[in-house]
Every structure is written in C-alpha cells, then in structure tokens.
Design a protein around this motif. Structure first.
Motif, PDB file in Angstrom:
ATOM      1  N   ALA A 209       0.791  -1.180  -0.044  1.00 19.60           N
ATOM      2  CA  ALA A 209       0.036  -0.025   0.039  1.00 19.60           C
ATOM      3  C   ALA A 209       0.998   1.240  -0.064  1.00 19.60           C
ATOM      4  O   ALA A 209       1.859   1.307   0.684  1.00 19.60           O
ATOM      5  N   PHE A 210       0.405   2.249  -0.684  1.00 18.07           N
ATOM      6  CA  PHE A 210       1.122   3.467  -0.865  1.00 18.07           C
ATOM      7  C   PHE A 210       0.420   4.754  -0.628  1.00 18.07           C
ATOM      8  O   PHE A 210      -0.751   4.736  -1.269  1.00 18.07           O
ATOM      9  N   TRP A 211       0.842   5.740   0.147  1.00 19.09           N
ATOM     10  CA  TRP A 211       0.163   6.881   0.442  1.00 19.09           C
ATOM     11  C   TRP A 211       1.154   8.103  -0.121  1.00 19.09           C
ATOM     12  O   TRP A 211       2.194   8.038   0.759  1.00 19.09           O
ATOM     13  N   ASN A 217       1.404  14.135  -6.979  1.00 20.84           N
ATOM     14  CA  ASN A 217       0.888  12.831  -6.271  1.00 20.84           C
ATOM     15  C   ASN A 217       0.160  12.980  -5.114  1.00 20.84           C
ATOM     16  O   ASN A 217      -0.386  11.945  -4.490  1.00 20.84           O
ATOM     17  N   ARG A 218      -0.125  14.283  -4.425  1.00 25.80           N
ATOM     18  CA  ARG A 218      -0.683  14.268  -3.135  1.00 25.80           C
ATOM     19  C   ARG A 218      -1.975  13.798  -2.945  1.00 25.80           C
ATOM     20  O   ARG A 218      -2.811  14.043  -3.966  1.00 25.80           O
ATOM     21  N   GLY A 219      -2.256  13.001  -2.119  1.00 30.53           N
ATOM     22  CA  GLY A 219      -3.554  12.469  -2.063  1.00 30.53           C
ATOM     23  C   GLY A 219      -3.693  10.931  -2.804  1.00 30.53           C
ATOM     24  O   GLY A 219      -4.559  10.299  -2.550  1.00 30.53           O
ATOM     25  N   ARG A 220      -2.780  10.756  -3.665  1.00 30.81           N
ATOM     26  CA  ARG A 220      -2.657   9.268  -4.485  1.00 30.81           C
ATOM     27  C   ARG A 220      -2.537   8.260  -3.583  1.00 30.81           C
ATOM     28  O   ARG A 220      -1.722   8.244  -2.618  1.00 30.81           O
ATOM     29  N   GLN A 221      -3.236   7.135  -3.685  1.00 27.60           N
ATOM     30  CA  GLN A 221      -3.166   6.003  -2.953  1.00 27.60           C
ATOM     31  C   GLN A 221      -3.278   4.741  -3.828  1.00 27.60           C
ATOM     32  O   GLN A 221      -4.359   4.480  -4.428  1.00 27.60           O
ATOM     33  N   ALA A 251      -4.514  -1.269  -7.782  1.00 25.68           N
ATOM     34  CA  ALA A 251      -5.697  -0.759  -7.579  1.00 25.68           C
ATOM     35  C   ALA A 251      -5.185   0.958  -6.979  1.00 25.68           C
ATOM     36  O   ALA A 251      -4.041   1.141  -6.623  1.00 25.68           O
ATOM     37  N   SER A 252      -5.823   1.807  -7.691  1.00 26.52           N
ATOM     38  CA  SER A 252      -5.569   3.280  -7.415  1.00 26.52           C
ATOM     39  C   SER A 252      -6.707   4.012  -7.327  1.00 26.52           C
ATOM     40  O   SER A 252      -7.577   3.712  -7.909  1.00 26.52           O
ATOM     41  N   ASN A 253      -6.869   5.375  -6.261  1.00 29.58           N
ATOM     42  CA  ASN A 253      -7.732   5.953  -6.547  1.00 29.58           C
ATOM     43  C   ASN A 253      -7.642   7.159  -7.689  1.00 29.58           C
ATOM     44  O   ASN A 253      -8.327   8.087  -7.898  1.00 29.58           O
ATOM     45  N   VAL A 254      -6.334   7.015  -8.450  1.00 29.86           N
ATOM     46  CA  VAL A 254      -6.005   7.632  -9.741  1.00 29.86           C
ATOM     47  C   VAL A 254      -6.270   6.574 -10.861  1.00 29.86           C
ATOM     48  O   VAL A 254      -5.550   5.637 -11.040  1.00 29.86           O
ATOM     49  N   GLN A 255      -7.378   6.510 -11.659  1.00 23.57           N
ATOM     50  CA  GLN A 255      -7.820   5.381 -12.526  1.00 23.57           C
ATOM     51  C   GLN A 255      -6.693   5.132 -13.454  1.00 23.57           C
ATOM     52  O   GLN A 255      -6.385   3.816 -13.679  1.00 23.57           O
ATOM     53  N   VAL A 256      -5.894   6.155 -13.921  1.00 20.63           N
ATOM     54  CA  VAL A 256      -4.899   5.765 -15.117  1.00 20.63           C
ATOM     55  C   VAL A 256      -3.978   4.913 -14.343  1.00 20.63           C
ATOM     56  O   VAL A 256      -2.952   4.466 -15.211  1.00 20.63           O
ATOM     57  N   ARG A 257      -3.720   5.051 -13.197  1.00 20.14           N
ATOM     58  CA  ARG A 257      -2.680   4.193 -12.557  1.00 20.14           C
ATOM     59  C   ARG A 257      -2.644   2.714 -12.104  1.00 20.14           C
ATOM     60  O   ARG A 257      -2.076   1.892 -11.937  1.00 20.14           O
ATOM     61  N   ARG A 258      -4.130   2.285 -12.635  1.00 19.96           N
ATOM     62  CA  ARG A 258      -4.534   0.898 -12.329  1.00 19.96           C
ATOM     63  C   ARG A 258      -3.826   0.010 -13.426  1.00 19.96           C
ATOM     64  O   ARG A 258      -3.788   0.518 -14.644  1.00 19.96           O
ATOM     65  N   TYR A 259      -3.495  -1.252 -12.978  1.00 16.99           N
ATOM     66  CA  TYR A 259      -3.126  -2.197 -14.173  1.00 16.99           C
ATOM     67  C   TYR A 259      -2.862  -3.439 -13.722  1.00 16.99           C
ATOM     68  O   TYR A 259      -3.223  -3.601 -12.363  1.00 16.99           O
TER      69      TYR A 259
END
Length: 272
Positions: A209-211, A217-221, A251-259
């Motif tokens: 898990a990354f915060w 990137n502030r707020g990205r999880q 998984a990510s709260n930034v959709q483009v980062r999902r893979y």
C-alpha cells in the motif's frame, strides 16, 4: 541532462513506484547462521538474474504491450555482529530492467544502505536506512534521488517440510522529487515446501500500500496485490534456480494508475 530535468515532474506523477514492486526481496530478511559477536565482519556478493516475459511492459491500464526483459540484481554486503543478538549490514545494490523491444519500460536503481537487526525469541526486528538513485532507462538519465527509512519485523516458522516466513515492512521516502515522497507498507508471506533436498515449491504472496504525500501525487493511494507459484531447484547451498508464474494487479484512486500484469520466467539466485 536539461531534457531529463524537464521530464522529472512527469516521471514523478506517472512512474514513481510504477516499477520496482519487487524491490523488496524476502531473501534480504532471511535468518543468517549464528556467528559469535567477536567474529570478524564478512564480505559477500549476493544477487539474481531474471529473464522474464511480461504481458504489460509499461505497467499501463490501457496500452498493454508484451515483451521480454532482463533483470540483474547484485549486492555487495558487509555483515557483522555487535552482540550475539544484534547484527548489522552495510551494502551497495544495483538493479535494472532492460526490455527487448519496449525501451520506454527500461529503468534502473542504485542504492547504498545500512541495516541493524535485533533477534529476539525467533523474531527479527530491523531498522534500515537506504540512499538511492532512480534512473529513467538503464542508468541513462537520473530521475530523482531519495532516502528511505524503514522498519520491519519477520520470522521463520517451520512445520514439517514447510517453512513460512511472514514479513511486515513500513517505509517513508524522502526525495528531491516531491511526487516520489510517500509512505509504503508491505505485508508478504514466504512459503517454501521442500520436496527433497534439492527441490521445493515456493510462493510469496504480498500486499503493498502506498500513500503519496506531496507534489502532483498528493492524495494518491495505490495498492498492489501479487501472487506467484514456482518450482525451485538448489544446485548448492548458495546457488538456486526458480521458475515461476506471477500475477500482479494495482488498484489506485487515480484510475490511469491501475494495471494488471502477468510474468513468467526463471530466476537464478547466487551468494558468494
């Protein structure tokens, strides 16, 4: 270098922790043979070579491209004891990914670090400091530098021919690139089922898990889930070959980062 500096914010937003999900290696935290604290420190060279196939060379959600890549990972270590239960390690480590076709996926890291480990009733508690350089390409352009401060706890549990090695690791990264600053938590379980003295079935499921704390990137999880299974053959006590299949998803709260990613290939481990 001027071009590289212009690309740094983009690299930080899109790539800080895109790769290197595997840079936490459970073998780094394995128990070592007891050595009297007054024994002289010892040098060693430890590493692995991994030719792999991946179906997502760029760790992309939509632009999936299959490719083969080569990943050498070599460390030089100095290990010693401060007391019978307190050990230290100084090390330098180099690691890179070199893709056959998708050169945009090439990345490298060089790091120097120190670790203190306290052994207590079968548990190993470690405090780690690591200074690292992340490169875009195979040691081509310096992307950013960072300092990682880590704490971990692990132990080995033996049940008949099965060894379980749970590991918890917490990291905070300081960096000259704001987008790379973040907290990271790793939970993994090493599983080894010995079939005979040479052969074993191995697996290392993990959750990361990354915060992210600063910059764009502030707020990205992010959360990374990984599961693998492999067949290991020990040529000797210090040389082994493991062929495995690994599935990973982010998984990510930034959709483009999902893979999602599937990797297949052998890994040769050595220690001298």
């Amino acid at each position: 270098m001027r071009e590289s500096r212009v690309l740094l914010p983009v690299f930080g937003l899109l790539g800080a922790s895109t790769a290197w999900a595997a840079d936490v290696d459970l073998t780094e935290f394995k128990a070592s043979s007891p050595v009297p604290y007054y024994a002289a420190p010892s040098w060693s060279v430890v590493g692995s070579v991994t030719p792999n196939f991946t179906d997502n060379a760029l760790f992309s959600r939509d632009n999936r491209k299959s490719d083969f890549y080569y990943e050498p990972d070599v460390s030089i270590r100095l290990d010693g004891n401060l007391t019978n239960d307190l050990t230290y390690r100084l090390y330098a480590r180099a690691q890179y990914d070199a893709f056959a076709t998708e050169k945009d996926g090439n990345a490298a890291v060089a790091r120097m670090g120190a670790r203190l480990t306290e052994n207590w009733d079968g548990w190993r508690f470690s405090a780690i400091y690591e200074h690292r350089y992340d490169f875009d390409g195979v040691y081509r352009d310096l992307a950013f530098t960072s300092d990682d401060v880590m704490g971990s706890v692990t132990r080995d549990v033996h049940v008949n021919n099965v060894t379980l090695s749970p590991l918890l690791l917490l990291t905070y990264r300081f960096s000259d690139l704001a987008e790379a600053r973040r907290w990271r938590f790793d939970a993994m379980l090493g599983i080894e089922v010995k079939l005979d003295p040479q052969w074993a079935i191995v697996s290392t499921p993990l959750i990361e898990a990354f915060w992210f704390t600063d910059g764009l990137n502030r707020g990205r999880q992010d959360q990374i889930y990984s599961a693998d299974v492999g067949l290991k053959y020990n040529f000797a006590s210090n040389v082994s070959l493991t062929t495995s299949v690994l599935y990973e998803a982010r998984a990510s709260n930034v959709q483009v980062r999902r893979y999602r990613d599937l990797r297949i290939g052998p890994r040769l481990d050595f220690a001298f």
